[in-house]
Design a protein around this motif. Structure first.
Motif: not given
Lengths: 240, 273
Positions: A75, A77-80
């Motif tokens: 989450n 690295v996915s930018g959350n």
């Protein structure tokens, strides 16, 4: 004079950016005294205080987000959220996927906790939280590893006899053993693991990392970090 | 029991109920559309309907929940990024990182926690609806096939068009065949709500674990592991919910069977005459 104006302008620009951008901090909220949810439903603990202080010093607007441990890196690295501050030790494996700030706790020891003193930790069945350095250490030590998703479950497994001992950060198990009324105790030797705890950031986010790095350094320099460590982990805890 | 934390935990019951209340009709809609598409005379539409229900039913829920939601979220942000920041110099994919400009963040970083939670909740509803819609599509497809062909033929003999026989004869009659399957799905949906935590929505099961877990002196009220009691509470909650559903579904079944050319309808006729 020119230099002064320039630096004033950069400063204004930087603070302006700091106010505009909210930095979201991801934590687990289940690892007292590092991070946990207090009776007001708010995130509290050592990392809450460190994180809030860092944001103040770096002039960032910060907001806390709870995310379970298992998916805490995906989450990020996915930018959350923009940073992990969740008792995460700095290791080479993690460093390949994300970046770390300098550590805000000294390299700390991990400890085994069991219900009886005669557990041989090199051959016993040991519980540890999944995807932690402790789990990695147990897997390599030759003992049988049983992984759980939350720290709480690893301790419960010892109590109900599912495993012989739990392996976790000493700072996590020590208060549990101390307050168990003799039911649980630290066994075996302490094991130094990892390079201390740092904040995890996206590898592409060098700017934010530099800001937090500088803020951690100022906290180390003026002793506020040591004061917090002593407050949360006791007088005998290692400081900088 | 009256701390803010406990109140948040109690309110998570409504989160679960709200999820059920929104997801069930949406999933049913997805199922209906899927089943109708699978029956279509137009081949591509038929393939689409059948693929949807076959693929989604085949993928394990937990994999779907982990993979699909992140993919969906990134897809939305990718689209917004393309629209809002067309002259962004950096790549979106940088190694492991997924980086979009801050205006394309969904929701925006500076929006309130409530907005973030609502967004997470909507993603959860959509994901649940897609998963359960696929199962519902299969159930409804079977139910549509189970309506006796003679009923349709009668309609056609009266000069009804395909569309008319579908809406006036097939759809009203199929529910009785669909209900056992649908009620099953409803029960499974109730049980599947703890998957919410995978999506970052804190539901009752998360809170039972969190509140019941061992508390040391770091907390205001230290206590030993009380999870057993909290989970017993959960047991009561879920059993009450399923029992209530069962009572209601039985009533609906009785009502739908009324006057139908099925064994149930026949039994109902005999009982009243």
């Amino acid at each position: 004079m020119k230099k002064l104006i320039l630096s004033a302008a950069t400063l204004a620009l930087m603070t302006g950016m700091g106010v505009a951008d909210t930095v979201r901090l991801g934590t687990e909220g289940a690892y007292p005294p590092y991070n946990f949810i207090d009776d007001n439903g708010e995130i509290a603990g050592f990392e809450r205080e460190v994180g809030d202080e860092l944001c103040k010093r770096a002039e960032l607007e910060c907001e806390w987000v709870i995310n379970e441990w298992d998916s805490i890196i995906p989450n990020l690295v996915s930018g959350n959220y923009d940073a992990i501050i969740a008792g995460m030790s700095i290791t080479d494996e993690r460093d390949e996927v994300i970046d770390f700030t300098q550590n805000y706790t000294p390299p700390s020891a991990s400890a085994y906790m069991a219900t009886s003193a005669d557990v041989d930790v090199s051959t016993a069945v040991i519980s540890a939280q999944a995807a932690t350095i402790q789990a990695g250490h147990v897997a390599e030590s030759g003992a049988t590893l049983v992984e759980f998703a939350t720290p709480d479950e690893t301790v419960a497994a010892v109590k109900n006899g599912e495993v012989d001992a739990v392996f976790a950060d000493e700072d996590y198990v020590k208060p549990i053993a101390a307050e168990s009324g003799g039911e649980l105790m630290i066994v075996g030797d302490l094991v130094p693991l990892g390079g201390g705890i740092g904040m995890g950031l996206r590898e592409s986010d060098g700017e934010l990392r530099a800001k937090f790095d500088a803020a951690i350094q100022t906290m180390k320099d003026d002793g506020t970090l040591n004061a917090l460590i002593t407050q949360y982990f006791g007088d005998e805890a290692q400081t900088f | 029991m009256t701390t803010t934390k406990h109140l948040t935990a109690f309110s998570s019951i409504f989160t679960v109920l709200l999820l059920l209340a929104i997801t069930a009709p949406v999933a049913l809609l997805f199922g209906f559309v899927g089943a109708t598409a699978a029956r279509s005379h137009f081949a591509p539409l038929r393939w689409l309907g059948k693929t949807y229900s076959a693929v989604v039913r085949g993928v394990p829920d937990i994999a779907f929940f982990l993979f699909f939601v992140i993919a969906l979220d990134q897809g939305i942000e990718w689209l917004r990024h393309k629209i809002k920041c067309p002259d962004w110099p950096d790549a979106i994919r940088q190694g492991n990182d997924f980086v979009v400009c801050s205006a394309a963040k969904m929701p925006l970083s500076e929006s309130s926690t409530f907005v973030h939670q609502s967004y997470g909740f909507s993603l959860a509803v959509l994901t649940f609806a897609i998963v359960f819609g696929a199962f519902a599509a299969n159930v409804l497809y079977g139910a549509m096939g189970a309506v006796p062909r003679a009923q349709m033929e009668t309609g056609e003999a009266y000069g009804m068009s395909n569309r008319q026989t579908f809406w006036r004869i097939l759809v009203p009659q199929m529910w009785v065949y669909a209900l056992p399957g649908l009620s099953n799905l409803w029960m499974i949906l109730i049980k599947a709500t703890p998957l919410l935590f995978l999506l970052g929505v804190r539901d009752v099961v998360y809170w039972a674990k969190e509140l019941g877990g061992l508390k040391t002196n770091a907390f205001a009220y230290p206590h030993p592991d009380w999870r057993l009691w909290y989970f017993l509470g959960l047991l009561v909650f879920y059993l009450t919910l399923t029992k209530l559903s069962e009572l209601i579904l039985n009533r609906v079944m009785a009502r739908l069977t009324h006057g139908q050319a099925t064994a149930g309808g026949e039994a109902a006729r005999k009982a009243t005459s």
